[in-house]
Design a protein around this motif. Structure first.
Motif, PDB file in Angstrom:
ATOM      1  N   ALA A 362      42.433  -2.696  29.659  1.00 17.72           N
ATOM      2  CA  ALA A 362      41.947  -2.260  28.343  1.00 17.72           C
ATOM      3  C   ALA A 362      40.608  -1.545  28.456  1.00 17.72           C
ATOM      4  O   ALA A 362      40.376  -0.521  27.802  1.00 17.72           O
ATOM      5  CB  ALA A 362      41.836  -3.458  27.411  1.00 17.72           C
ATOM      6  N   LYS A 363      39.713  -2.055  29.306  1.00 14.08           N
ATOM      7  CA  LYS A 363      38.398  -1.435  29.476  1.00 14.08           C
ATOM      8  C   LYS A 363      38.537  -0.051  30.103  1.00 14.08           C
ATOM      9  O   LYS A 363      37.864   0.905  29.693  1.00 14.08           O
ATOM     10  CB  LYS A 363      37.496  -2.316  30.335  1.00 14.08           C
ATOM     11  CG  LYS A 363      36.905  -3.513  29.593  1.00 14.08           C
ATOM     12  CD  LYS A 363      35.939  -4.283  30.477  1.00 14.08           C
ATOM     13  CE  LYS A 363      35.284  -5.431  29.705  1.00 14.08           C
ATOM     14  NZ  LYS A 363      34.345  -6.201  30.561  1.00 14.08           N
ATOM     15  N   PHE A 364      39.413   0.067  31.096  1.00  5.23           N
ATOM     16  CA  PHE A 364      39.620   1.355  31.769  1.00  5.23           C
ATOM     17  C   PHE A 364      40.138   2.398  30.786  1.00  5.23           C
ATOM     18  O   PHE A 364      39.613   3.516  30.715  1.00  5.23           O
ATOM     19  CB  PHE A 364      40.607   1.184  32.928  1.00  5.23           C
ATOM     20  CG  PHE A 364      41.017   2.484  33.570  1.00  5.23           C
ATOM     21  CD1 PHE A 364      40.151   3.158  34.412  1.00  5.23           C
ATOM     22  CD2 PHE A 364      42.268   3.022  33.319  1.00  5.23           C
ATOM     23  CE1 PHE A 364      40.524   4.361  35.003  1.00  5.23           C
ATOM     24  CE2 PHE A 364      42.655   4.227  33.901  1.00  5.23           C
ATOM     25  CZ  PHE A 364      41.771   4.897  34.744  1.00  5.23           C
ATOM     26  N   LEU A 365      41.146   2.038  30.013  1.00  3.05           N
ATOM     27  CA  LEU A 365      41.736   2.991  29.072  1.00  3.05           C
ATOM     28  C   LEU A 365      40.792   3.269  27.904  1.00  3.05           C
ATOM     29  O   LEU A 365      40.755   4.388  27.381  1.00  3.05           O
ATOM     30  CB  LEU A 365      43.081   2.473  28.575  1.00  3.05           C
ATOM     31  CG  LEU A 365      44.176   2.404  29.655  1.00  3.05           C
ATOM     32  CD1 LEU A 365      45.439   1.757  29.101  1.00  3.05           C
ATOM     33  CD2 LEU A 365      44.493   3.803  30.198  1.00  3.05           C
ATOM     34  N   SER A 366      40.006   2.277  27.511  1.00  7.47           N
ATOM     35  CA  SER A 366      39.021   2.490  26.444  1.00  7.47           C
ATOM     36  C   SER A 366      37.944   3.474  26.884  1.00  7.47           C
ATOM     37  O   SER A 366      37.458   4.282  26.095  1.00  7.47           O
ATOM     38  CB  SER A 366      38.378   1.165  26.031  1.00  7.47           C
ATOM     39  OG  SER A 366      39.314   0.313  25.408  1.00  7.47           O
ATOM     40  N   THR A 367      37.569   3.402  28.170  1.00  3.03           N
ATOM     41  CA  THR A 367      36.594   4.346  28.714  1.00  3.03           C
ATOM     42  C   THR A 367      37.137   5.771  28.643  1.00  3.03           C
ATOM     43  O   THR A 367      36.414   6.715  28.306  1.00  3.03           O
ATOM     44  CB  THR A 367      36.237   3.983  30.170  1.00  3.03           C
ATOM     45  OG1 THR A 367      35.652   2.679  30.197  1.00  3.03           O
ATOM     46  CG2 THR A 367      35.241   4.980  30.756  1.00  3.03           C
ATOM     47  N   LEU A 368      38.431   5.923  28.976  1.00  2.37           N
ATOM     48  CA  LEU A 368      39.055   7.244  28.856  1.00  2.37           C
ATOM     49  C   LEU A 368      39.050   7.711  27.404  1.00  2.37           C
ATOM     50  O   LEU A 368      38.794   8.887  27.122  1.00  2.37           O
ATOM     51  CB  LEU A 368      40.491   7.201  29.390  1.00  2.37           C
ATOM     52  CG  LEU A 368      40.667   7.039  30.899  1.00  2.37           C
ATOM     53  CD1 LEU A 368      42.146   7.105  31.264  1.00  2.37           C
ATOM     54  CD2 LEU A 368      39.909   8.115  31.659  1.00  2.37           C
ATOM     55  N   ASP A 369      39.336   6.800  26.478  1.00  2.00           N
ATOM     56  CA  ASP A 369      39.317   7.151  25.051  1.00  2.00           C
ATOM     57  C   ASP A 369      37.932   7.645  24.628  1.00  2.00           C
ATOM     58  O   ASP A 369      37.808   8.584  23.838  1.00  2.00           O
ATOM     59  CB  ASP A 369      39.708   5.940  24.203  1.00  2.00           C
ATOM     60  CG  ASP A 369      41.208   5.789  24.068  1.00  2.00           C
ATOM     61  OD1 ASP A 369      41.927   6.779  24.299  1.00  2.00           O
ATOM     62  OD2 ASP A 369      41.664   4.692  23.729  1.00  2.00           O
ATOM     63  N   GLU A 370      36.892   6.988  25.150  1.00  2.00           N
ATOM     64  CA  GLU A 370      35.526   7.395  24.803  1.00  2.00           C
ATOM     65  C   GLU A 370      35.228   8.806  25.304  1.00  2.00           C
ATOM     66  O   GLU A 370      34.614   9.613  24.594  1.00  2.00           O
ATOM     67  CB  GLU A 370      34.525   6.391  25.388  1.00  2.00           C
ATOM     68  CG  GLU A 370      34.556   5.031  24.712  1.00  2.00           C
ATOM     69  CD  GLU A 370      33.765   3.976  25.462  1.00  2.00           C
ATOM     70  OE1 GLU A 370      33.108   4.344  26.478  1.00  2.00           O
ATOM     71  OE2 GLU A 370      33.789   2.799  25.058  1.00  2.00           O
ATOM     72  N   LYS A 371      35.673   9.115  26.527  1.00  2.00           N
ATOM     73  CA  LYS A 371      35.456  10.453  27.085  1.00  2.00           C
ATOM     74  C   LYS A 371      36.233  11.496  26.286  1.00  2.00           C
ATOM     75  O   LYS A 371      35.733  12.600  26.031  1.00  2.00           O
ATOM     76  CB  LYS A 371      35.878  10.484  28.554  1.00  2.00           C
ATOM     77  CG  LYS A 371      34.976   9.658  29.468  1.00  2.00           C
ATOM     78  CD  LYS A 371      35.446   9.724  30.908  1.00  2.00           C
ATOM     79  CE  LYS A 371      34.513   8.935  31.813  1.00  2.00           C
ATOM     80  NZ  LYS A 371      34.953   8.952  33.238  1.00  2.00           N
TER      81      LYS A 371
END
Length: 395
Positions: A362-371
């Motif tokens: 979830a953290k990895f994909l959330s980071t992508l969402d932020e970018k």
């Protein structure tokens, strides 16, 4: 005779004015797919993106059934069907297009200047003075009768070159944004097909994923808005997620007086539409991140009691989940008019990785969402700036 608010310093004097129909022509040769021998690239309405002049799809002209308009490289194409969609391109090649697309060519003006002119609010508002309500079309007799102001050729070229350089920056940001989105989509596929696995903080592999039925970790929510205490009506958009009905439809669809049968949806609840087409056994499943509200009982609302919400939010948007649902719907065993019953839906298997791995995913994909969000904000800001330039650089 007028001058724009924003102008290059080397140019003086007032702009000329004339009827748009005296400055621009929309006459084009026709192409009949059934009689022509030559195949050409064909642009339909869905070939043209909204607001940024990109080509999304190119079709074969010979494979089309209806008469088309011919265009040449450098012509300006403008979608006259629902002109508020702002579909326009500067043709990069010779081809044909839908009869719902005007082929515009400058008679007394530079085509590149014309391309940017048709993007102005002034032109769009004029094109929207159309006939028909369900499928409005721009009316050439109206548009051609409007006055258009334009400068001498050198100033036209300077304006067009400057705005084209802005377009290049927008195009670059669009590509970067698209790359981020595609990368995220690819990583979601790899993660939920378990082609990519995460490790714990010590570098050790996590245990194998377990599989449970959805009903073991989630419950169906059917709390009705009996006392009308909740008045915000929500809807489920495939592209925007859970949004307010008023902002999505730009009007009120239901009133507070008939919300008593609606389901209360809390933040963190998931919603889907079980009434489906042959291409999607279940509609978009979205988590409510907006506000507490109510939704039509036509939707199914469910709530996770175990597991990380963000992990399951990404899983339920993945192609792994949707591909499996299609296979279930097509199998015939649990299939009725391409719908999956509520009981079958809650009996579908979902992964249950170790909780620490859920968090890492979830953290990895959330980071992508932020970018992606940052890149989208940059793109929107540049588009807004360009719109401001258009309104100030044209009369």
């Amino acid at each position: 005779m007028m001058v724009p608010k924003l102008r290059f310093s080397e140019f003086k004097g007032k702009w000329q004015s004339d009827l748009f129909g005296n400055v621009v022509t929309n006459k084009s040769a026709k192409y009949n797919p059934s009689t022509e021998e030559e195949d050409l690239p064909c642009l339909e309405m869905d070939s043209i993106s909204q607001e940024d002049g990109r080509i999304l799809h190119i079709y074969s002209a010979k494979q089309q059934a209806s008469i088309k308009n011919r265009f040449s490289s450098g012509d300006v194409l403008f979608g006259k069907l629902r002109p508020y969609l702002r579909k326009y391109i500067l043709a990069p090649f010779n081809g044909v297009c839908s009869s719902e697309v005007w082929v515009l060519h400058g008679l007394n003006i530079n085509n590149k200047f014309l391309f940017h002119y048709v993007q102005t609010n002034k032109f769009i508002e004029c094109a929207n003075k159309s006939s028909g309500s369900k499928m409005p079309r721009a009316d050439w007799s109206v548009v051609s009768s409007e006055m258009m102001s334009f400068p001498q050729e050198k100033e036209q070229a300077k304006i067009a070159d400057f705005l084209s350089s802005v377009d290049e920056k927008i195009s670059l940001l669009n590509k970067q944004y698209g790359l981020f989105c595609r990368y995220k989509k690819g990583m979601i596929q790899k993660i939920f097909s378990q082609e990519v696995r995460f490790k714990d903080d010590s570098g050790n592999e996590f245990p194998e994923w377990e599989e449970v039925e959805l009903k073991q970790i989630a419950i169906k929510v059917n709390t009705k808005n009996r006392d009308n205490s909740v008045s915000t009506v929500l809807t489920n958009s495939a592209t925007q997620g859970i949004v307010s009905q008023e902002s999505y439809f730009e009007r009120e669809i239901v009133t507070e007086s008939n919300l008593t049968g609606y389901y209360v949806v809390r933040i963190g609840d998931f919603v889907y539409n079980p009434r489906i087409s042959s291409t999607a056994p279940v509609g978009p499943i979205k988590m409510n991140e907006l506000t507490q509200g109510v939704m039509s009982p036509l939707y199914t609302v469910f709530r996770f009691e175990k597991g990380l919400l963000k992990f399951y939010q990404y899983f339920l948007e993945s192609s792994v989940w949707h591909d499996y649902m299609k296979s279930v719907a097509n199998s015939g065993a649990r299939h009725d008019r391409m719908n999956i019953s509520g009981a079958d839906f809650f009996g579908l298997p979902v992964p249950q990785p170790f909780e620490e791995e859920q968090t890492k995913i979830a953290k990895f994909l959330s980071t992508l969402d932020e970018k992606i969000a940052v890149k989208k904000a940059e793109l929107d800001k540049l588009k807004t700036w360009k719109q401001g330039l258009l309104q100030q650089m044209f009369v």
